[in-house]
Design a protein around this motif. Structure first.
Motif, mmCIF file in Angstrom:
data_model
loop_
_atom_site.group_PDB
_atom_site.id
_atom_site.type_symbol
_atom_site.label_atom_id
_atom_site.label_comp_id
_atom_site.label_asym_id
_atom_site.label_seq_id
_atom_site.Cartn_x
_atom_site.Cartn_y
_atom_site.Cartn_z
ATOM 1 N N VAL A 65 -5.137 -7.237 5.984
ATOM 2 C CA VAL A 65 -5.019 -8.039 7.207
ATOM 3 C C VAL A 65 -5.202 -9.521 6.895
ATOM 4 O O VAL A 65 -4.440 -10.376 7.369
ATOM 5 N N VAL B 13 0.697 -9.785 8.529
ATOM 6 C CA VAL B 13 1.113 -8.659 9.374
ATOM 7 C C VAL B 13 2.629 -8.565 9.480
ATOM 8 O O VAL B 13 3.141 -7.887 10.366
ATOM 9 N N THR C 81 3.053 -6.146 4.954
ATOM 10 C CA THR C 81 1.944 -5.481 5.621
ATOM 11 C C THR C 81 1.973 -3.999 5.303
ATOM 12 O O THR C 81 2.905 -3.510 4.650
ATOM 13 N N VAL D 260 -2.686 -1.559 8.662
ATOM 14 C CA VAL D 260 -2.743 -2.780 9.469
ATOM 15 C C VAL D 260 -2.045 -2.566 10.799
ATOM 16 O O VAL D 260 -2.545 -2.974 11.866
#
Length: 493
Positions: A421, A426, A439, A443
């Motif tokens: 994170v 993301v 990501t 997440v």
């Protein structure tokens, strides 16, 4: 009586039953332990078990069942216009009643009468007492709160009496059964066996419960979104689209799975060489004093919370790589633009690899140390050097166990969340540049379940589909790792 006091009373009764059980066993045997089937301690333990176990079971069941019965009774006494409201409105009303019930003991009789007839601002009054209300109260809520407190007090009093009487009755029954030929040891060991069986079943039942809960919600998701779009989709965009479009958005797993495997691969590239070389040094080269200090210091890394690693990546490693890339680019081209972003695959992989080093080194060190000493002595006796012995004898012998340890470490990397994170961002996309952000599955699970949500739309239910997918992947890795380790143990034990 509070639950803590009840437990204290039960412990006192159990201790007294143990002492009385031992004393009675000695009495019925005339002071000769040889005349008893079991040792006196078993008779005491038998009496203590009967004094504690049934009472604790009833106490646990009462604490689990009684609140729902009391709450249902209070809800049933609500006015008809409240009971006809939707379930959410009734839950809100009951929350208000529960809050008022906590504050009623702070009110005087005159204030309580004012609350019942509506002349007292109950919300402001309870706020002064440190019991905030979500809104203004109604007269029926005060009556319901008083009824709730009365039912809880009655339930607590009855529970206290039943539990203590049951404990005393169990102790008396056990003491009456004590005789020279009574098989107390068999009874106690049977209870212990069932206790061990129950403890060993907790992990299995917990795993089954987790899987079933995820499967049930994932099935609801796949009823809305086709499975082939989820498992083979290349776009992750779980938002409501505009009118006339796909109202469910896009739920492609491939970008998330690619990011998970890519970041895990980079992390293993960092953790495996460092951890394995550290394990070889500590197992084969380090002096005992050095090993006794180096091994615990290395394993300290395993005790650092992952959020701290995330901060380390966000504040130190990411900016360092960004600035280094800008300096290198400036020296080569004269343009000081950075080509490594602070949040990138390589940042997350490096920091996650540092976190995984103690797992690799500790497991590998134990496996290398377990290789029979005769293999080392035979190789050295034939004239091989220590390095040749490690490369040609020890590592091949320990290879199955080391591979199993690496697979278990990989499953740990796949399930990491906080580092990704903060260090990788993301952005759900498919790309091979390690200097760009990506990501992972974990997440997105966090993102989809963040906030005040109801599990009725695919935007939230997709988290369970992602969870069950990640569970299957890590389960397969762990099963394969255990298979390899078991094969290693069968060969060298």
């Amino acid at each position: 009586m509070s639950t803590s006091l009840i437990l204290l009373c039960l412990l006192i009764i159990g201790a007294a039953a143990y002492v009385l059980g031992r004393t009675r066993a000695n009495t019925v045997s005339g002071g000769k332990s040889s005349g008893l089937h079991s040792r006196p301690g078993y008779y005491g333990s038998y009496a203590a078990i009967w004094a504690l176990l049934p009472a604790l079971i009833v106490l646990g069941l009462w604490l689990a069942i009684s609140p729902s019965i009391v709450d249902s009774s209070v809800r049933g006494a609500f006015p008809e216009n409240v009971r006809s409201q939707p379930a959410a409105t009734q839950s809100l009303a009951f929350g208000m009643v529960s809050a008022i019930a906590r504050g009623l003991p702070f009110l005087t009789e005159q204030e309580l009468a004012g609350a019942r007839d509506g002349s007292l601002d109950l919300q402001a009054k309870l706020a002064e007492k440190g019991v905030p209300l979500a809104g203004p109260s109604e007269p029926y809520m005060v009556e319901a709160a008083a009824h709730l407190n009365a039912l809880r007090a009655t339930s607590r009093a009855v529970m206290t009496a039943v539990v203590i009487l049951l404990s005393l009755a169990g102790a008396a029954l056990a003491l009456r059964n004590i005789a020279p030929t009574f098989r107390a040891r068999n009874k106690v060991e049977r209870v212990i066996l069932w206790a061990l069986l129950g403890a060993s079943s907790i992990a299995i039942l917990t795993t089954v419960g987790i899987v079933l809960s995820m499967l049930s919600e994932a099935a609801r998701f796949f009823a809305m979104v086709p499975a082939n779009e989820f498992f083979f989709g290349t776009v992750w965009d779980p938002r409501f689209a505009g009118a006339g479009g796909n109202t469910f958005g896009s739920f492609g797993l491939v970008p998330l799975l690619a990011g998970t495997l890519y970041i895990g691969f980079v992390a293993m590239l960092v953790a495996v060489p460092v951890g394995l070389f550290a394990a070889i040094y500590m197992a084969e080269y380090a002096a005992p004093k050095v090993r006794s200090v180096a091994k615990p210091l290395l394993e300290v890394l395993a005790g650092i919370p992952t959020i701290v690693y995330g901060f380390f990546a966000l504040v130190t490693v990411g900016p360092f790589l960004r600035d280094i890339s800008a300096a290198i680019n400036g020296l080569l081209t004269g343009n000081y633009a950075n080509f490594i972003q602070a949040q990138s695959v390589i940042t997350a992989g490096i920091v996650m690899g540092i976190m995984l080093i103690p797992y690799v080194s500790s497991l590998s060190d134990d496996i290398i140390t377990a290789v029979p000493r005769a293999l080392r002595d035979g190789s050295l006796g034939l004239g091989a050097t220590r390095s040749e012995t490690i490369k040609r004898v020890i590592l091949p012998a320990a290879l199955p166990g080391v591979v199993g340890a690496l697979l278990m470490t990989a499953s740990r990397a796949i399930g990491e969340t906080m580092i990704v994170v903060l260090a990788a961002g993301v952005a759900a996309r498919i790309q091979i540049n390690p200097f760009e952000p990506m990501t992972t599955v974990t997440v997105k699970i966090v993102n989809q379940l963040t906030g005040d949500l109801e599990f009725t739309s695919p935007q939230t239910l997709v988290a369970f589909a992602l969870g069950i997918t990640l569970f299957v992947i890590t389960l397969c890795l762990n099963i394969y790792a255990l298979y390899i380790v078991r094969k290693y143990r069968e060969q060298y034990e």
